[in-house]
Design a protein around this motif. Structure first.
Motif, PDB file in Angstrom:
ATOM      1  N   GLU A  18       0.867  -1.227  -0.126  1.00  0.00           N
ATOM      2  CA  GLU A  18       0.092  -0.025   0.082  1.00  0.00           C
ATOM      3  C   GLU A  18       0.864   1.225   0.088  1.00  0.00           C
ATOM      4  O   GLU A  18       1.870   1.345   0.969  1.00  0.00           O
ATOM      5  CB  GLU A  18      -0.899   0.018   1.279  1.00  0.00           C
ATOM      6  CG  GLU A  18      -1.536  -1.066   1.263  1.00  0.00           C
ATOM      7  CD  GLU A  18      -2.567  -1.142   2.715  1.00  0.00           C
ATOM      8  OE1 GLU A  18      -3.673  -1.760   2.691  1.00  0.00           O
ATOM      9  OE2 GLU A  18      -1.851  -0.862   3.898  1.00  0.00           O
ATOM     10  N   LEU A  29      -4.653   5.544  -1.449  1.00  0.00           N
ATOM     11  CA  LEU A  29      -3.655   4.474  -1.279  1.00  0.00           C
ATOM     12  C   LEU A  29      -3.843   3.769  -2.560  1.00  0.00           C
ATOM     13  O   LEU A  29      -4.845   2.862  -2.713  1.00  0.00           O
ATOM     14  CB  LEU A  29      -3.709   3.751  -0.117  1.00  0.00           C
ATOM     15  CG  LEU A  29      -3.273   4.244   1.269  1.00  0.00           C
ATOM     16  CD1 LEU A  29      -4.646   5.026   1.833  1.00  0.00           C
ATOM     17  CD2 LEU A  29      -2.927   3.329   2.182  1.00  0.00           C
ATOM     18  N   ASN A  30      -2.600   3.809  -3.276  1.00  0.00           N
ATOM     19  CA  ASN A  30      -2.433   2.675  -4.545  1.00  0.00           C
ATOM     20  C   ASN A  30      -2.288   1.284  -3.506  1.00  0.00           C
ATOM     21  O   ASN A  30      -1.308   1.156  -2.892  1.00  0.00           O
ATOM     22  CB  ASN A  30      -1.260   2.924  -5.178  1.00  0.00           C
ATOM     23  CG  ASN A  30      -1.818   4.061  -6.223  1.00  0.00           C
ATOM     24  OD1 ASN A  30      -0.937   4.909  -6.437  1.00  0.00           O
ATOM     25  ND2 ASN A  30      -2.757   4.223  -6.844  1.00  0.00           N
ATOM     26  N   ARG A  31      -2.787   0.164  -4.153  1.00  0.00           N
ATOM     27  CA  ARG A  31      -2.578  -0.965  -3.658  1.00  0.00           C
ATOM     28  C   ARG A  31      -1.977  -2.170  -4.639  1.00  0.00           C
ATOM     29  O   ARG A  31      -2.608  -2.106  -5.913  1.00  0.00           O
ATOM     30  CB  ARG A  31      -3.707  -1.690  -2.995  1.00  0.00           C
ATOM     31  CG  ARG A  31      -4.278  -0.639  -1.749  1.00  0.00           C
ATOM     32  CD  ARG A  31      -5.694  -1.055  -1.485  1.00  0.00           C
ATOM     33  NE  ARG A  31      -5.924  -2.377  -0.848  1.00  0.00           N
ATOM     34  CZ  ARG A  31      -6.531  -3.231  -1.697  1.00  0.00           C
ATOM     35  NH1 ARG A  31      -7.275  -3.199  -2.689  1.00  0.00           N
ATOM     36  NH2 ARG A  31      -6.638  -4.299  -0.901  1.00  0.00           N
ATOM     37  N   ASP A  41      -7.791   1.422  -5.652  1.00  0.00           N
ATOM     38  CA  ASP A  41      -7.281   1.997  -4.580  1.00  0.00           C
ATOM     39  C   ASP A  41      -8.256   2.197  -3.249  1.00  0.00           C
ATOM     40  O   ASP A  41      -9.450   1.951  -3.482  1.00  0.00           O
ATOM     41  CB  ASP A  41      -7.380   3.582  -4.990  1.00  0.00           C
ATOM     42  CG  ASP A  41      -6.131   3.821  -6.050  1.00  0.00           C
ATOM     43  OD1 ASP A  41      -5.176   2.830  -6.184  1.00  0.00           O
ATOM     44  OD2 ASP A  41      -5.975   4.856  -6.684  1.00  0.00           O
ATOM     45  N   GLU A  42      -7.684   2.523  -2.194  1.00  0.00           N
ATOM     46  CA  GLU A  42      -8.549   2.687  -0.942  1.00  0.00           C
ATOM     47  C   GLU A  42      -8.403   4.137  -0.824  1.00  0.00           C
ATOM     48  O   GLU A  42      -7.343   4.759  -1.137  1.00  0.00           O
ATOM     49  CB  GLU A  42      -7.803   2.178   0.402  1.00  0.00           C
ATOM     50  CG  GLU A  42      -8.287   2.328   1.529  1.00  0.00           C
ATOM     51  CD  GLU A  42      -7.621   1.526   2.711  1.00  0.00           C
ATOM     52  OE1 GLU A  42      -7.350   2.274   3.618  1.00  0.00           O
ATOM     53  OE2 GLU A  42      -7.274   0.421   2.716  1.00  0.00           O
ATOM     54  N   THR A  55     -11.266  -3.840   0.294  1.00  0.00           N
ATOM     55  CA  THR A  55     -10.731  -4.974   0.910  1.00  0.00           C
ATOM     56  C   THR A  55     -11.759  -6.103   0.948  1.00  0.00           C
ATOM     57  O   THR A  55     -11.166  -7.165   1.322  1.00  0.00           O
ATOM     58  CB  THR A  55     -10.089  -4.724   2.470  1.00  0.00           C
ATOM     59  OG1 THR A  55     -10.923  -4.256   3.144  1.00  0.00           O
ATOM     60  CG2 THR A  55      -8.778  -3.763   2.445  1.00  0.00           C
ATOM     61  N   ARG A 150      -2.133   4.357  11.185  1.00  0.00           N
ATOM     62  CA  ARG A 150      -2.456   3.164  10.498  1.00  0.00           C
ATOM     63  C   ARG A 150      -2.429   1.937  11.376  1.00  0.00           C
ATOM     64  O   ARG A 150      -1.718   1.720  12.391  1.00  0.00           O
ATOM     65  CB  ARG A 150      -1.538   2.970   9.301  1.00  0.00           C
ATOM     66  CG  ARG A 150      -2.176   1.840   8.144  1.00  0.00           C
ATOM     67  CD  ARG A 150      -3.186   2.561   7.127  1.00  0.00           C
ATOM     68  NE  ARG A 150      -3.275   1.727   5.984  1.00  0.00           N
ATOM     69  CZ  ARG A 150      -4.471   1.614   5.531  1.00  0.00           C
ATOM     70  NH1 ARG A 150      -5.739   2.067   6.047  1.00  0.00           N
ATOM     71  NH2 ARG A 150      -4.588   0.631   4.735  1.00  0.00           N
TER      72      ARG A 150
END
Length: 178
Positions: A18, A29-31, A41-42, A55, A150
């Protein structure tokens, strides 16, 4: 952040990287999966308030940003959130209720090191696009490290009806690098 994803039996399913790529009016956030390449993405409106959660088995885009953890991180704090989400960028609204509870401060020992964390319990009831997943409930336990902003560990599971009850995967996400 780099996380390993386990099944409840300890089997490694994947490693997810992430990367914070946008930090401004929203946080993105790129995953990237070691097994499946780039993932959705998130997206957060701010830390702790998620707009798009990729997720679960489908992308959940919240009508109002949903809390990932309570604003107050003192043990005993409880919050409730009611709203709607859209599944996989569809147009039908599904209800969601989230109940958050701060349990305790804990020292969490991982292979990566020892972290001062806050253990948070999250319980959700929600509608689902699949009619066979009525009475869907999900629970999460996450260990948030405020210094990182986080979680370092998150355990998730879900159940749905009708009888006999079905089970969603029981998963554990654990930070292995940052």
């Amino acid at each position: 952040f780099r996380r390993v994803l386990f099944r409840s039996n300890g089997q490694v399913l994947d490693v997810i990287k992430e990367t914070v790529c946008v930090l401004g009016s929203e946080i993105r956030l790129n995953r990237q999966s070691a097994n499946r390449g780039f993932l959705i993405d998130e997206i957060h409106s701010n830390w702790g308030s998620i707009k798009q959660e990729p997720t679960w088995e489908m992308i959940q885009t919240y009508e109002n940003p949903a809390p990932v953890w309570p604003q107050n991180l003192l043990p005993g704090t409880k919050e409730r959130f009611e709203s709607y989400y859209y599944a996989n960028q569809g147009t039908f609204r599904h209800r969601i209720s989230i109940y958050l509870s701060v349990q305790s401060f804990e020292l969490l020992e991982l292979d990566l090191g020892t972290f001062e964390s806050v253990r948070i319990e999250k319980y959700m009831t929600l509608g689902h696009p699949d009619a066979f997943r009525s009475n869907l409930t999900r629970s999460e336990t996450l260990w948030l490290v405020p210094k990182l902003g986080r979680f370092v560990v998150k355990e998730t599971n879900g159940n749905y009806g009708p009888r006999p009850r079905g089970r969603e995967d029981h998963l554990r996400w654990e930070l292995i690098n940052f």
